[in-house]
Design an enzyme around this catalytic site. Structure first.
Site, PDB file in Angstrom:
ATOM      1  N   CYS A 111       0.828  -1.199   0.000  1.00 55.64           N
ATOM      2  CA  CYS A 111       0.000   0.000   0.000  1.00 55.64           C
ATOM      3  C   CYS A 111       0.862   1.249   0.000  1.00 55.64           C
ATOM      4  O   CYS A 111       2.010   1.240   0.414  1.00 55.64           O
ATOM      5  CB  CYS A 111      -0.906   0.016   1.230  1.00 55.64           C
ATOM      6  SG  CYS A 111      -1.781  -1.530   1.506  1.00 55.64           S
ATOM      7  N   ARG A 143       3.544   0.982  -7.018  1.00 54.00           N
ATOM      8  CA  ARG A 143       3.545  -0.041  -5.972  1.00 54.00           C
ATOM      9  C   ARG A 143       2.380  -1.017  -6.140  1.00 54.00           C
ATOM     10  O   ARG A 143       2.361  -2.069  -5.509  1.00 54.00           O
ATOM     11  CB  ARG A 143       3.456   0.633  -4.595  1.00 54.00           C
ATOM     12  CG  ARG A 143       4.654   1.492  -4.268  1.00 54.00           C
ATOM     13  CD  ARG A 143       4.409   2.351  -3.035  1.00 54.00           C
ATOM     14  NE  ARG A 143       4.295   1.588  -1.815  1.00 54.00           N
ATOM     15  CZ  ARG A 143       5.318   1.234  -1.038  1.00 54.00           C
ATOM     16  NH1 ARG A 143       6.538   1.566  -1.385  1.00 54.00           N
ATOM     17  NH2 ARG A 143       5.123   0.565   0.065  1.00 54.00           N
ATOM     18  N   TRP A 154      -3.536  -2.111  -1.393  1.00 59.57           N
ATOM     19  CA  TRP A 154      -3.364  -3.432  -2.014  1.00 59.57           C
ATOM     20  C   TRP A 154      -4.002  -4.424  -1.055  1.00 59.57           C
ATOM     21  O   TRP A 154      -3.524  -4.643   0.037  1.00 59.57           O
ATOM     22  CB  TRP A 154      -1.879  -3.725  -2.213  1.00 59.57           C
ATOM     23  CG  TRP A 154      -1.595  -5.085  -2.766  1.00 59.57           C
ATOM     24  CD1 TRP A 154      -1.307  -6.211  -2.050  1.00 59.57           C
ATOM     25  CD2 TRP A 154      -1.549  -5.476  -4.135  1.00 59.57           C
ATOM     26  NE1 TRP A 154      -1.090  -7.272  -2.893  1.00 59.57           N
ATOM     27  CE2 TRP A 154      -1.230  -6.866  -4.165  1.00 59.57           C
ATOM     28  CE3 TRP A 154      -1.744  -4.802  -5.348  1.00 59.57           C
ATOM     29  CZ2 TRP A 154      -1.100  -7.564  -5.362  1.00 59.57           C
ATOM     30  CZ3 TRP A 154      -1.618  -5.513  -6.530  1.00 59.57           C
ATOM     31  CH2 TRP A 154      -1.302  -6.867  -6.538  1.00 59.57           C
ATOM     32  N   ASN A 204      -0.251   0.631   6.186  1.00 52.94           N
ATOM     33  CA  ASN A 204       0.412  -0.303   5.269  1.00 52.94           C
ATOM     34  C   ASN A 204       0.995  -1.425   6.107  1.00 52.94           C
ATOM     35  O   ASN A 204       1.746  -1.173   7.043  1.00 52.94           O
ATOM     36  CB  ASN A 204       1.523   0.426   4.499  1.00 52.94           C
ATOM     37  CG  ASN A 204       2.266  -0.501   3.544  1.00 52.94           C
ATOM     38  OD1 ASN A 204       1.837  -1.618   3.294  1.00 52.94           O
ATOM     39  ND2 ASN A 204       3.392  -0.036   3.031  1.00 52.94           N
ATOM     40  N   GLY A 205       0.645  -2.679   5.807  1.00 52.17           N
ATOM     41  CA  GLY A 205       1.170  -3.798   6.578  1.00 52.17           C
ATOM     42  C   GLY A 205       0.083  -4.798   6.924  1.00 52.17           C
ATOM     43  O   GLY A 205      -1.012  -4.787   6.336  1.00 52.17           O
ATOM     44  N   GLU A 264      12.710 -23.647 -13.185  1.00 46.84           N
ATOM     45  CA  GLU A 264      12.467 -22.228 -12.944  1.00 46.84           C
ATOM     46  C   GLU A 264      13.723 -21.405 -13.231  1.00 46.84           C
ATOM     47  O   GLU A 264      13.644 -20.291 -13.756  1.00 46.84           O
ATOM     48  CB  GLU A 264      11.998 -22.011 -11.504  1.00 46.84           C
ATOM     49  CG  GLU A 264      11.839 -20.562 -11.085  1.00 46.84           C
ATOM     50  CD  GLU A 264      10.837 -19.773 -11.917  1.00 46.84           C
ATOM     51  OE1 GLU A 264      10.835 -18.537 -11.806  1.00 46.84           O
ATOM     52  OE2 GLU A 264      10.063 -20.384 -12.693  1.00 46.84           O
ATOM     53  N   LYS A 296      13.891 -18.297 -15.924  1.00 45.93           N
ATOM     54  CA  LYS A 296      14.272 -16.935 -15.577  1.00 45.93           C
ATOM     55  C   LYS A 296      15.325 -16.403 -16.538  1.00 45.93           C
ATOM     56  O   LYS A 296      15.256 -15.261 -16.992  1.00 45.93           O
ATOM     57  CB  LYS A 296      14.832 -16.879 -14.139  1.00 45.93           C
ATOM     58  CG  LYS A 296      13.785 -16.836 -13.063  1.00 45.93           C
ATOM     59  CD  LYS A 296      13.041 -15.513 -13.105  1.00 45.93           C
ATOM     60  CE  LYS A 296      11.585 -15.682 -12.789  1.00 45.93           C
ATOM     61  NZ  LYS A 296      10.758 -16.499 -13.639  1.00 45.93           N
ATOM     62  N   GLU A 344      13.861 -15.772 -20.037  1.00 48.44           N
ATOM     63  CA  GLU A 344      12.907 -14.664 -20.013  1.00 48.44           C
ATOM     64  C   GLU A 344      13.597 -13.311 -20.118  1.00 48.44           C
ATOM     65  O   GLU A 344      13.169 -12.454 -20.883  1.00 48.44           O
ATOM     66  CB  GLU A 344      12.108 -14.690 -18.698  1.00 48.44           C
ATOM     67  CG  GLU A 344      10.924 -15.616 -18.679  1.00 48.44           C
ATOM     68  CD  GLU A 344      10.176 -15.525 -17.358  1.00 48.44           C
ATOM     69  OE1 GLU A 344       8.923 -15.487 -17.404  1.00 48.44           O
ATOM     70  OE2 GLU A 344      10.804 -15.473 -16.288  1.00 48.44           O
ATOM     71  N   HIS A 387      21.243 -39.458 -21.776  1.00 51.46           N
ATOM     72  CA  HIS A 387      20.214 -39.998 -22.677  1.00 51.46           C
ATOM     73  C   HIS A 387      19.908 -39.045 -23.833  1.00 51.46           C
ATOM     74  O   HIS A 387      18.835 -39.130 -24.436  1.00 51.46           O
ATOM     75  CB  HIS A 387      18.942 -40.309 -21.897  1.00 51.46           C
ATOM     76  CG  HIS A 387      19.118 -41.411 -20.902  1.00 51.46           C
ATOM     77  ND1 HIS A 387      19.161 -42.737 -21.254  1.00 51.46           N
ATOM     78  CD2 HIS A 387      19.304 -41.370 -19.555  1.00 51.46           C
ATOM     79  CE1 HIS A 387      19.350 -43.479 -20.171  1.00 51.46           C
ATOM     80  NE2 HIS A 387      19.438 -42.674 -19.124  1.00 51.46           N
ATOM     81  N   LYS A 395       2.926  -9.551 -17.939  1.00 53.11           N
ATOM     82  CA  LYS A 395       2.977  -9.963 -16.542  1.00 53.11           C
ATOM     83  C   LYS A 395       1.940 -11.031 -16.242  1.00 53.11           C
ATOM     84  O   LYS A 395       2.209 -11.988 -15.534  1.00 53.11           O
ATOM     85  CB  LYS A 395       2.760  -8.745 -15.638  1.00 53.11           C
ATOM     86  CG  LYS A 395       2.847  -9.053 -14.139  1.00 53.11           C
ATOM     87  CD  LYS A 395       4.223  -9.565 -13.750  1.00 53.11           C
ATOM     88  CE  LYS A 395       4.328  -9.843 -12.278  1.00 53.11           C
ATOM     89  NZ  LYS A 395       5.579 -10.556 -11.939  1.00 53.11           N
TER      90      LYS A 395
END
Length: 614
Positions: free
Chosen positions: A2, A27, A74, A100-101, A487, A491, A494, A510, A609
């Protein structure tokens, strides 16, 4: 994450608050609002959605004054809505706050306040703060002492901005584990979650430290600790440009978000771990997810997701089978509904989506619901479609991710899956209390261990400076390390556009070993001591064919000496949860390769995104 702004001075506060909120839009948020003292009362204007809707509301319901606070929310507790938006007020509207939190003990506080007749309007954890503050103000007869008393009760993380009708000459701000900056002006002062909201007005700032309070007047600012003792701090001068300021001084959002992982994991984990009377971890509790008979009776877990979230699911397969002794199938969501999958009524179906809006994942979820399965969603976005349509939802409290390539969303997804596996194992009797406590203790140490890795990132940066022109990069591993390799390779491709692939280490001979030459980099991930000899043999195989080899491992005994060109040591960790650590060097390597190649890692070509269409 937030956004908070606040102003006290001689100017009209409303345009300043709106301007400041716009500077914090990066944010991420789902609603916005302001509270302004107009000379008689505190007037609140707030709406769900973009700041432009708040501006439209203010053109019809304008409010003017010289003291006010603003907020972009948020969602974490309660879906995005006008009512759940900040600021929140006490029952008579004489006190208003922005926050915020996360308040971890909000449920206990709320129950006690309701028993005293307090009426709540929202679903948020924030609203308990303003009502508790109101109770303390009635007892203390002083707003500052009331804030001090309130802070002693709150558990969790927070940055707060407080205004009170009876004290129209000040804003009180406090911080614990969430950022807050004080802007120092000439006859005016400001608060904000981040520097960009301040730069149009001042470049002299004071960064509030942990458990510090600021009382802002128009002509000066007083600082205190949580015991109410006055403290002195030297202001800092900000010479960033606006673009750098939005990134908190970091050159890119991706590296900023990589460094936010210790906090994201802490915020996601802390509310879910139950402690015994001695403060030791004793279990897992998901407020938003019921660990019921369906989990006890389930014969299988089915996990489906896309991209990075799918890779989290592959890691989770090993965790569930090892910790909870449950059979697990993992599917790419884009393939799932087209293959007429075999589903049983007692399956547990888990979908993972950072945005909660991934089209293929939603389709898989709906197919599972049609077949009568219990659906559990893991997402970062409160009120998203996935969270609304699932039976249960577990939120990753990572805050918004701005960079396209996911980093902190991935590790917080992994954390939730590990916690879920521990909870399921405990419920089903396959994990005893001592083993569960041991794993939870280790999870609590993960943020600090990630920070250790980040503190040593120069090794990875230097290694990337020598390897960013390689033609082929192969990631190899065994068991969960093989899943982490997926992953890691994603990354790199990407953000750096380097050709990278992942293989189960035993599969090299193999076929893939035919591709090995002097232009190949092989990154071996080795977190399980029982398999060190096996992965070591693979290293020798590729190194003898000319490849450069990096190993990411907790080994400190020199097991891989002579078999690799570079060793990046991570802190020791149980293999069951080591994937939370082994991925961090891979994220850093991908980032630094992109930078060395002159590519903006925040905006990789052809990628979005969130994929909300098929």
């Amino acid at each position: 994450m937030c956004g908070i702004v606040g102003y006290i001075g001689l100017k009209n506060v409303t345009p300043i608050l709106i301007e400041g909120l716009k500077k914090l839009e990066y944010r991420g948020y789902d609603s916005a609002g302001i509270a302004v003292y107009d000379g008689q009362d505190i007037v609140v204007r707030k709406v769900k959605g973009a700041i432009k809707y708040l501006e439209a509301k203010l053109t019809k319901e304008f409010v003017e004054g010289h003291l006010g606070i603003g907020h972009t929310r948020w969602a974490t507790h309660g879906e995005p809505s006008d009512t759940n938006s900040h600021p929140h007020t006490n029952m008579d509207g004489s006190i208003s706050i922005v926050h915020n939190g996360i308040i971890e003990n909000y449920a206990d506080i709320k129950a006690k306040l309701q028993a005293k007749g307090v009426v709540f309007k929202s679903q948020t954890d924030t609203e308990v703060i303003v009502h508790l503050l109101d109770q303390n103000y009635k007892a203390e007869k002083d707003i500052f002492r009331a804030v001090l008393a309130t802070l002693q009760v709150l558990e969790g993380s927070y940055a707060l901005g407080v205004i009170c009708k009876d004290y129209p000459d000040r804003i009180i701000a406090a911080r614990k584990e969430s950022p807050l900056v004080v802007g120092l002006g000439d006859g005016e002062n400001f608060i904000a979650s981040d520097v960009p909201a301040l730069l149009a007005h001042t470049r002299e700032v004071c960064y509030l430290g942990e458990k510090e309070i600021a009382v802002l007047y128009a002509d000066h600012v007083d600082l205190f600790n949580f015991e109410g003792e006055r403290i002195i701090k030297e202001p800092s001068h900000v010479d960033w440009d606006i673009d750098a300021a939005e990134k908190g001084g970091w050159p890119h959002f991706m590296i900023k978000e990589i460094h936010e992982q210790p906090k994201g994991i802490t915020d996601t984990m802390r509310p879910r771990i139950v402690k015994d009377k001695n403060g030791a971890p004793a279990g897992v509790h998901f407020e938003e997810c019921s660990m019921d008979d369906a989990w006890r009776k389930a014969s299988r877990v089915v996990i489906t997701a896309c991209g990075t979230a799918y890779h989290a699911g592959v890691v989770a397969k090993y965790a569930f089978e090892r910790i909870a002794r449950m059979k697990v199938d993992v599917d790419v969501a884009s393939e799932f509904r087209y293959r007429n999958p075999i589903l049983e009524k007692d399956d547990i179906f888990i979908v993972i989506s950072q945005s909660g809006e991934t089209a293929d994942t939603l389709s898989a979820l709906r197919l599972a619901r049609q077949n009568g399965l219990k659906v559990v969603a893991i997402t970062n976005c409160v009120g998203s479609t996935v969270s609304r349509e699932a039976d249960d939802v577990i939120y990753t409290l990572a805050g918004p991710e701005i960079a396209v390539a996911s980093t902190k969303a991935y590790t917080t997804q992994l954390l939730c899956l590990f916690l879920l596996a521990i909870s399921a194992g405990t419920l089903r009797g396959t994990l005893d209390a001592a083993a569960a406590s041991r794993l939870l203790c280790e999870l609590e140490e993960i943020p600090g261990k990630i920070q250790q890795i980040l503190d040593g990132k120069d090794i990875i940066q230097k290694f990337a400076s020598r390897q960013f022109n390689k033609d082929k990069i192969f990631y190899i591993g065994r068991q969960a390390d093989s899943a982490t390799s997926l992953e890691s390779a994603l990354k790199l491709k990407e953000v750096s556009y380097m050709h990278s692939e992942a293989f189960a280490a035993g599969e090299l001979k193999h076929g893939p070993i035919a591709l090995i030459d002097r232009q190949t980099l092989v990154v071996a991930i080795a977190s399980e001591p029982a398999l060190y000899d096996k992965i070591g043999s693979n290293m020798v195989e590729v190194k003898s064919r000319g490849a450069t080899v990096l190993v990411i491992t907790p080994d400190s005994q020199g097991v891989f000496e002579g078999k690799t060109d570079e060793v990046f040591r991570i802190p020791p960790c149980s293999p069951e949860i080591a994937s939370l650590l082994t991925i961090i060097p891979a994220q850093l390597f991908a980032y630094y390769c992109a930078v060395h190649r002159g590519i903006d890692p925040d905006k990789p070509r052809n990628l979005a995104k969130s994929v909300t269409v098929e």
